[in-house]
Scaffold this motif. Structure first.
Motif, PDB file in Angstrom:
ATOM      1  N   ALA A   1       4.182   2.136  -4.691  1.00 34.18           N
ATOM      2  CA  ALA A   1       4.133   0.763  -4.760  1.00 34.18           C
ATOM      3  C   ALA A   1       4.646   0.137  -3.535  1.00 34.18           C
ATOM      4  O   ALA A   1       4.323  -1.370  -3.300  1.00 34.18           O
ATOM      5  N   LEU A   2       5.556   0.402  -2.909  1.00 36.42           N
ATOM      6  CA  LEU A   2       6.208  -0.115  -1.874  1.00 36.42           C
ATOM      7  C   LEU A   2       6.075   0.740  -0.542  1.00 36.42           C
ATOM      8  O   LEU A   2       6.205   2.132  -0.860  1.00 36.42           O
ATOM      9  N   ARG A   3       6.005   0.314   0.483  1.00 32.73           N
ATOM     10  CA  ARG A   3       6.086   1.161   1.795  1.00 32.73           C
ATOM     11  C   ARG A   3       6.885   0.565   2.852  1.00 32.73           C
ATOM     12  O   ARG A   3       6.981  -0.367   3.346  1.00 32.73           O
ATOM     13  N   LYS A   4       8.022   1.584   3.171  1.00 27.70           N
ATOM     14  CA  LYS A   4       8.797   1.120   4.133  1.00 27.70           C
ATOM     15  C   LYS A   4       8.313   1.747   5.509  1.00 27.70           C
ATOM     16  O   LYS A   4       7.954   2.887   5.829  1.00 27.70           O
ATOM     17  N   THR A   5       8.237   0.767   6.469  1.00 26.84           N
ATOM     18  CA  THR A   5       7.903   0.763   7.721  1.00 26.84           C
ATOM     19  C   THR A   5       8.620   1.163   8.904  1.00 26.84           C
ATOM     20  O   THR A   5       8.193   1.628   9.944  1.00 26.84           O
ATOM     21  N   ARG A   6       9.976   1.063   8.620  1.00 24.24           N
ATOM     22  CA  ARG A   6      10.947   1.209   9.717  1.00 24.24           C
ATOM     23  C   ARG A   6      12.257   1.624   9.174  1.00 24.24           C
ATOM     24  O   ARG A   6      12.667   1.150   8.293  1.00 24.24           O
ATOM     25  N   GLY A   7      13.054   2.335  10.037  1.00 23.63           N
ATOM     26  CA  GLY A   7      14.281   2.858   9.538  1.00 23.63           C
ATOM     27  C   GLY A   7      15.198   2.100   9.815  1.00 23.63           C
ATOM     28  O   GLY A   7      15.312   0.980  10.586  1.00 23.63           O
ATOM     29  N   PRO A   8      16.465   2.383   9.252  1.00 23.06           N
ATOM     30  CA  PRO A   8      17.664   1.553   9.599  1.00 23.06           C
ATOM     31  C   PRO A   8      18.183   1.705  11.000  1.00 23.06           C
ATOM     32  O   PRO A   8      18.006   2.499  11.711  1.00 23.06           O
ATOM     33  N   ALA A   9      19.009   0.235  11.503  1.00 20.75           N
ATOM     34  CA  ALA A   9      19.123   0.205  12.815  1.00 20.75           C
ATOM     35  C   ALA A   9      20.523   0.964  12.985  1.00 20.75           C
ATOM     36  O   ALA A   9      21.160   1.117  14.204  1.00 20.75           O
ATOM     37  N   VAL A  10      21.313   1.130  11.951  1.00 16.37           N
ATOM     38  CA  VAL A  10      22.560   1.797  11.758  1.00 16.37           C
ATOM     39  C   VAL A  10      22.726   2.936  10.862  1.00 16.37           C
ATOM     40  O   VAL A  10      22.086   3.082   9.695  1.00 16.37           O
ATOM     41  N   THR A  11      23.316   3.976  10.904  1.00  9.80           N
ATOM     42  CA  THR A  11      23.412   5.129  10.089  1.00  9.80           C
ATOM     43  C   THR A  11      24.431   4.884   9.225  1.00  9.80           C
ATOM     44  O   THR A  11      25.402   4.368   9.441  1.00  9.80           O
ATOM     45  N   THR A  12      24.091   5.946   8.161  1.00  9.81           N
ATOM     46  CA  THR A  12      25.308   5.673   7.036  1.00  9.81           C
ATOM     47  C   THR A  12      26.519   6.348   7.709  1.00  9.81           C
ATOM     48  O   THR A  12      27.840   5.944   7.341  1.00  9.81           O
ATOM     49  N   ALA A  13      26.617   7.427   8.747  1.00 11.87           N
ATOM     50  CA  ALA A  13      27.685   7.871   9.196  1.00 11.87           C
ATOM     51  C   ALA A  13      28.632   6.818   9.963  1.00 11.87           C
ATOM     52  O   ALA A  13      29.833   7.082   9.877  1.00 11.87           O
ATOM     53  N   ALA A  14      27.886   5.917  10.589  1.00 10.85           N
ATOM     54  CA  ALA A  14      28.483   4.945  11.247  1.00 10.85           C
ATOM     55  C   ALA A  14      29.201   3.813  10.204  1.00 10.85           C
ATOM     56  O   ALA A  14      30.137   2.951  10.782  1.00 10.85           O
ATOM     57  N   LEU A  15      29.279   3.730   9.134  1.00 13.51           N
ATOM     58  CA  LEU A  15      29.645   3.010   7.944  1.00 13.51           C
ATOM     59  C   LEU A  15      30.081   3.685   6.934  1.00 13.51           C
ATOM     60  O   LEU A  15      30.710   3.183   5.815  1.00 13.51           O
TER      61      LEU A  15
ATOM     62  N   VAL B   1       3.939  -8.501  -4.052  1.00 19.80           N
ATOM     63  CA  VAL B   1       3.341  -7.723  -4.517  1.00 19.80           C
ATOM     64  C   VAL B   1       2.138  -7.875  -5.311  1.00 19.80           C
ATOM     65  O   VAL B   1       2.237  -8.706  -6.402  1.00 19.80           O
ATOM     66  N   PRO B   2       0.954  -7.776  -5.021  1.00 18.14           N
ATOM     67  CA  PRO B   2      -0.435  -8.515  -5.712  1.00 18.14           C
ATOM     68  C   PRO B   2      -0.316  -8.151  -7.298  1.00 18.14           C
ATOM     69  O   PRO B   2      -0.588  -9.103  -7.957  1.00 18.14           O
ATOM     70  N   ALA B   3       0.160  -7.179  -7.802  1.00 18.27           N
ATOM     71  CA  ALA B   3       0.074  -6.885  -9.210  1.00 18.27           C
ATOM     72  C   ALA B   3       1.072  -7.709  -9.856  1.00 18.27           C
ATOM     73  O   ALA B   3       1.180  -7.588 -11.192  1.00 18.27           O
ATOM     74  N   LYS B   4       2.168  -8.250  -9.198  1.00 14.45           N
ATOM     75  CA  LYS B   4       3.082  -8.936  -9.952  1.00 14.45           C
ATOM     76  C   LYS B   4       3.152 -10.817  -9.876  1.00 14.45           C
ATOM     77  O   LYS B   4       2.813 -11.006  -8.635  1.00 14.45           O
TER      78      LYS B   4
ATOM     79  N   GLY C   1       0.656 -12.299  -7.210  1.00 13.88           N
ATOM     80  CA  GLY C   1       1.031 -12.409  -5.720  1.00 13.88           C
ATOM     81  C   GLY C   1       2.070 -13.445  -5.292  1.00 13.88           C
ATOM     82  O   GLY C   1       2.249 -13.562  -4.193  1.00 13.88           O
ATOM     83  N   ARG C   2       2.369 -14.154  -6.281  1.00 17.91           N
ATOM     84  CA  ARG C   2       3.453 -15.283  -5.892  1.00 17.91           C
ATOM     85  C   ARG C   2       4.752 -14.530  -5.192  1.00 17.91           C
ATOM     86  O   ARG C   2       5.211 -13.378  -5.656  1.00 17.91           O
ATOM     87  N   PRO C   3       5.510 -15.481  -4.534  1.00 16.44           N
ATOM     88  CA  PRO C   3       6.601 -14.843  -3.827  1.00 16.44           C
ATOM     89  C   PRO C   3       7.687 -14.295  -4.871  1.00 16.44           C
ATOM     90  O   PRO C   3       8.176 -15.005  -6.184  1.00 16.44           O
ATOM     91  N   LEU C   4       8.471 -13.092  -4.399  1.00 18.44           N
ATOM     92  CA  LEU C   4       9.407 -12.500  -5.228  1.00 18.44           C
ATOM     93  C   LEU C   4      10.881 -12.835  -4.518  1.00 18.44           C
ATOM     94  O   LEU C   4      12.110 -12.321  -5.125  1.00 18.44           O
ATOM     95  N   SER C   5      10.724 -12.976  -3.415  1.00 23.63           N
ATOM     96  CA  SER C   5      12.054 -13.838  -2.644  1.00 23.63           C
ATOM     97  C   SER C   5      11.546 -14.859  -1.892  1.00 23.63           C
ATOM     98  O   SER C   5      10.401 -15.393  -1.911  1.00 23.63           O
ATOM     99  N   LEU C   6      12.742 -15.412  -1.405  1.00 21.50           N
ATOM    100  CA  LEU C   6      12.506 -16.588  -0.516  1.00 21.50           C
ATOM    101  C   LEU C   6      11.620 -16.631   0.338  1.00 21.50           C
ATOM    102  O   LEU C   6      11.478 -15.608   1.322  1.00 21.50           O
ATOM    103  N   SER C   7      10.515 -17.648   0.524  1.00 23.81           N
ATOM    104  CA  SER C   7       9.789 -17.773   1.731  1.00 23.81           C
ATOM    105  C   SER C   7      10.587 -18.331   2.957  1.00 23.81           C
ATOM    106  O   SER C   7      11.764 -18.739   2.902  1.00 23.81           O
TER     107      SER C   7
END
Length: 260
Positions: A43-57, A189-192, A195-201
């Motif tokens: 249902a969701l697709r992540k297109t980019r990984g994190p800028a910081v690793t878990t080890a650094a935190l 998400v079109p199915a919800k 398609g209206r916003p689920l977070s702030l525009s």
């Protein structure tokens, strides 16, 4: 071995997606951890990984999870990171989902996390005001925001909230908000909810910033996922058009914004 990132008296670092590192009052907090590599969850697709690793935190003291229901706010690596933290605060429903050390806070419930800092759960709505509710009575799912209070500093973390009325309640309850971390991106998400916003525009994030009268605003939840519609460019335009661009933090992901 990666050493933890240096700490700051007061600093903010965006990791990507909704994830923000907050150093305040000797504590390190991480909100809505998402640390997976680019992944298709269906249902969701992540297109980019994190800028910081878990080890650094690895020295994180408290993890804040607005909700555990959606991968774009708590992915697989983020869940493992949250459950390994010394303290994990979320809403009651997500605490039941996560189990283990997760502490579920009802709206307006406060806990002390150190001698100097208190965290209060605040209401949030994850979709339109007239959106169909689930069996538990929530629009989309149960979500919480947080207010962090430390000497001389009050920080609002919105979670996936669309409601300006609830933002106004936070302002009324706490008064001065020094720093705001707003989840924007106009997640769609079109199915919800047609398609209206689920977070702030971008525009509503600007309106929320004006309601809060915060002098410093970090906008997260606008990069790294396919369903985020309004990116940093749209956010900057909305803040500029409203005449409040000076409060918008434009520090790149993976770099500290040190305040004061």
């Amino acid at each position: 071995m990666t050493a933890p990132l240096p700490r700051h008296e007061l600093g903010f670092l965006t990791v990507g997606g909704p994830t923000v590192v907050i150093d305040v009052a000797g504590l390190r907090l991480v909100s809505d951890p998402t640390f997976d590599a680019p992944t298709d969850y269906g249902a969701l697709r992540k297109t980019r990984g994190p800028a910081v690793t878990t080890a650094a935190l690895a020295d994180t003291d408290v993890v804040l999870v607005s909700h555990a229901d959606h991968a774009d706010n708590l992915d697989v690596a983020g869940r493992a990171f949250a459950l390994a933290a010394p303290r994990l605060l979320t809403n009651p429903g997500s605490a039941r989902l996560l189990g283990g050390p997760a502490e579920g806070l009802a709206p307006w419930e406060a806990v002390r996390v150190s001698d100097a800092a208190t965290i209060t759960a605040v209401p949030a709505r994850h979709g339109p005001a007239d959106g169909e509710t689930d069996a538990a009575g929530y629009v989309n799912c149960e979500v919480t925001g947080f207010v962090i209070q430390a000497p001389g500093t009050t920080i609002y973390v919105s979670g996936d909230n669309t409601s300006l009325a609830l933002v106004a309640q936070v302002k009324e309850r706490f008064g001065k908000i020094d720093h705001a971390v707003l989840h924007a991106g106009r997640a769609t998400v079109p199915a919800k909810f047609a398609g209206r916003p689920l977070s702030l525009s971008a525009e509503r994030a600007s309106a929320a910033a004006q309601l809060l009268a915060a002098g410093h605003v970090v906008v997260a939840h606008q990069t790294g996922w396919e369903h985020f519609v309004d990116g940093p460019g749209a956010t900057h335009k909305a803040f500029h058009d409203a005449g409040i661009a000076d409060c918008l933090d434009s520090t790149p992901e993976g770099e500290w914004s040190v305040v004061g």
